[in-house]
Design a protein around this motif. Structure first.
Motif, PDB file in Angstrom:
ATOM      1  N   GLN A 146       0.853  -1.191   0.000  1.00  0.00           N
ATOM      2  CA  GLN A 146       0.000   0.000   0.000  1.00  0.00           C
ATOM      3  C   GLN A 146       0.891   1.244   0.000  1.00  0.00           C
ATOM      4  N   PRO A 147       0.567   2.239  -0.825  1.00  0.00           N
ATOM      5  CA  PRO A 147       1.380   3.461  -0.842  1.00  0.00           C
ATOM      6  C   PRO A 147       1.326   4.178   0.507  1.00  0.00           C
ATOM      7  N   ILE A 148       2.417   4.834   0.823  1.00  0.00           N
ATOM      8  CA  ILE A 148       2.516   5.578   2.082  1.00  0.00           C
ATOM      9  C   ILE A 148       2.270   7.052   1.799  1.00  0.00           C
ATOM     10  N   PRO A 149       1.325   7.667   2.514  1.00  0.00           N
ATOM     11  CA  PRO A 149       1.065   9.103   2.308  1.00  0.00           C
ATOM     12  C   PRO A 149       2.299   9.936   2.671  1.00  0.00           C
ATOM     13  N   PRO A 150       2.442  11.095   2.059  1.00  0.00           N
ATOM     14  CA  PRO A 150       3.546  11.975   2.434  1.00  0.00           C
ATOM     15  C   PRO A 150       3.366  12.450   3.870  1.00  0.00           C
ATOM     16  N   SER A 151       4.466  12.767   4.498  1.00  0.00           N
ATOM     17  CA  SER A 151       4.403  13.289   5.863  1.00  0.00           C
ATOM     18  C   SER A 151       4.006  14.760   5.829  1.00  0.00           C
ATOM     19  N   ARG A 152       3.622  15.255   6.980  1.00  0.00           N
ATOM     20  CA  ARG A 152       3.314  16.687   7.092  1.00  0.00           C
ATOM     21  C   ARG A 152       4.555  17.512   6.734  1.00  0.00           C
ATOM     22  N   ALA A 153       5.730  17.034   7.138  1.00  0.00           N
ATOM     23  CA  ALA A 153       6.977  17.739   6.814  1.00  0.00           C
ATOM     24  C   ALA A 153       7.199  17.774   5.299  1.00  0.00           C
ATOM     25  N   ASP A 154       6.891  16.678   4.600  1.00  0.00           N
ATOM     26  CA  ASP A 154       7.016  16.647   3.138  1.00  0.00           C
ATOM     27  C   ASP A 154       6.138  17.720   2.501  1.00  0.00           C
ATOM     28  N   LEU A 155       4.908  17.815   2.987  1.00  0.00           N
ATOM     29  CA  LEU A 155       3.972  18.785   2.427  1.00  0.00           C
ATOM     30  C   LEU A 155       4.405  20.215   2.739  1.00  0.00           C
ATOM     31  N   GLU A 156       4.846  20.451   3.957  1.00  0.00           N
ATOM     32  CA  GLU A 156       5.324  21.788   4.313  1.00  0.00           C
ATOM     33  C   GLU A 156       6.499  22.177   3.419  1.00  0.00           C
ATOM     34  N   THR A 157       7.380  21.225   3.160  1.00  0.00           N
ATOM     35  CA  THR A 157       8.524  21.475   2.287  1.00  0.00           C
ATOM     36  C   THR A 157       8.072  21.905   0.898  1.00  0.00           C
ATOM     37  N   ARG A 158       7.000  21.296   0.379  1.00  0.00           N
ATOM     38  CA  ARG A 158       6.484  21.657  -0.952  1.00  0.00           C
ATOM     39  C   ARG A 158       5.918  23.081  -0.949  1.00  0.00           C
ATOM     40  N   PHE A 159       5.170  23.435   0.089  1.00  0.00           N
ATOM     41  CA  PHE A 159       4.647  24.808   0.179  1.00  0.00           C
ATOM     42  C   PHE A 159       5.806  25.815   0.192  1.00  0.00           C
ATOM     43  N   VAL A 160       6.799  25.557   1.031  1.00  0.00           N
ATOM     44  CA  VAL A 160       7.941  26.464   1.159  1.00  0.00           C
ATOM     45  C   VAL A 160       8.719  26.533  -0.155  1.00  0.00           C
ATOM     46  N   ALA A 161       8.866  25.395  -0.833  1.00  0.00           N
ATOM     47  CA  ALA A 161       9.598  25.374  -2.107  1.00  0.00           C
ATOM     48  C   ALA A 161       8.918  26.253  -3.150  1.00  0.00           C
ATOM     49  N   ILE A 162       7.600  26.267  -3.148  1.00  0.00           N
ATOM     50  CA  ILE A 162       6.867  27.143  -4.075  1.00  0.00           C
ATOM     51  C   ILE A 162       7.134  28.607  -3.722  1.00  0.00           C
ATOM     52  N   LEU A 163       7.026  28.924  -2.443  1.00  0.00           N
ATOM     53  CA  LEU A 163       7.165  30.321  -2.014  1.00  0.00           C
ATOM     54  C   LEU A 163       8.580  30.862  -2.193  1.00  0.00           C
ATOM     55  N   THR A 164       9.571  29.989  -2.111  1.00  0.00           N
ATOM     56  CA  THR A 164      10.959  30.436  -2.270  1.00  0.00           C
ATOM     57  C   THR A 164      11.463  30.283  -3.700  1.00  0.00           C
ATOM     58  N   GLY A 165      10.628  29.698  -4.565  1.00  0.00           N
ATOM     59  CA  GLY A 165      11.028  29.512  -5.952  1.00  0.00           C
ATOM     60  C   GLY A 165      11.947  28.325  -6.185  1.00  0.00           C
ATOM     61  N   ARG A 166      12.114  27.462  -5.182  1.00  0.00           N
ATOM     62  CA  ARG A 166      12.982  26.294  -5.338  1.00  0.00           C
ATOM     63  C   ARG A 166      12.336  25.193  -6.168  1.00  0.00           C
ATOM     64  N   GLN A 167      11.008  25.226  -6.274  1.00  0.00           N
ATOM     65  CA  GLN A 167      10.306  24.221  -7.059  1.00  0.00           C
ATOM     66  C   GLN A 167       9.163  24.901  -7.803  1.00  0.00           C
ATOM     67  N   PRO A 168       9.050  24.664  -9.109  1.00  0.00           N
ATOM     68  CA  PRO A 168       7.979  25.305  -9.872  1.00  0.00           C
ATOM     69  C   PRO A 168       6.603  24.773  -9.488  1.00  0.00           C
ATOM     70  N   ARG A 169       5.624  25.631  -9.592  1.00  0.00           N
ATOM     71  CA  ARG A 169       4.258  25.253  -9.227  1.00  0.00           C
ATOM     72  C   ARG A 169       3.758  24.064 -10.046  1.00  0.00           C
ATOM     73  N   ASP A 170       4.067  24.033 -11.339  1.00  0.00           N
ATOM     74  CA  ASP A 170       3.561  22.932 -12.161  1.00  0.00           C
ATOM     75  C   ASP A 170       4.140  21.589 -11.723  1.00  0.00           C
ATOM     76  N   TRP A 215      -2.362  29.411   3.378  1.00  0.00           N
ATOM     77  CA  TRP A 215      -2.616  27.963   3.447  1.00  0.00           C
ATOM     78  C   TRP A 215      -1.538  27.254   4.244  1.00  0.00           C
ATOM     79  N   LEU A 216      -0.285  27.668   4.058  1.00  0.00           N
ATOM     80  CA  LEU A 216       0.813  27.068   4.809  1.00  0.00           C
ATOM     81  C   LEU A 216       0.629  27.332   6.304  1.00  0.00           C
ATOM     82  N   SER A 217       0.272  28.550   6.668  1.00  0.00           N
ATOM     83  CA  SER A 217       0.030  28.875   8.082  1.00  0.00           C
ATOM     84  C   SER A 217      -1.106  28.041   8.643  1.00  0.00           C
ATOM     85  N   GLU A 218      -2.165  27.903   7.875  1.00  0.00           N
ATOM     86  CA  GLU A 218      -3.323  27.097   8.313  1.00  0.00           C
ATOM     87  C   GLU A 218      -2.901  25.641   8.488  1.00  0.00           C
ATOM     88  N   PHE A 219      -2.144  25.116   7.551  1.00  0.00           N
ATOM     89  CA  PHE A 219      -1.678  23.728   7.633  1.00  0.00           C
ATOM     90  C   PHE A 219      -0.813  23.512   8.870  1.00  0.00           C
TER      91      PHE A 219
END
Length: 87
Positions: free
Chosen positions: A4-28, A80-84
């Motif tokens: 069974q696939p393992i869901p991402p951790s909360r830390a993984d998701l927070e990292t994605r939000f931060v990566a978008i905001l800092t430009g380290r990872q493109p939104r697409d 959204w990041l703050s809410e999360f």
């Protein structure tokens, strides 16, 4: 038996939000990752906050139209990041 696939951790998701905001990872790229992850997790029990964040990230690259600004600006993504982080 397929594992069974393992869901991402909360830390993984927070990292994605931060990566978008800092430009380290493109939104697409984040959108594709979140959408693929949600599809992989169909039928798997997932923490409600994790599923909510995946749903947000799965539409993070939507625009008003071609070459238009993003539907959700950085201020909204920060909100959204703050809410999360609070849940």
């Amino acid at each position: 038996m397929i594992p069974q696939p393992i869901p991402p951790s909360r830390a993984d998701l927070e990292t994605r939000f931060v990566a978008i905001l800092t430009g380290r990872q493109p939104r697409d790229e984040v959108d594709r990752w979140a959408t693929r992850t949600m599809l992989d997790l169909e039928g798997v029990e997932v923490d409600e906050a994790v599923w909510w964040a995946l749903g947000i990230l799965a539409g993070i690259d939507l625009r008003h139209g071609p070459d238009e600004p993003y539907l959700h600006d950085d201020a909204q993504v920060r909100g959204w990041l703050s809410e999360f982080r609070r849940v």
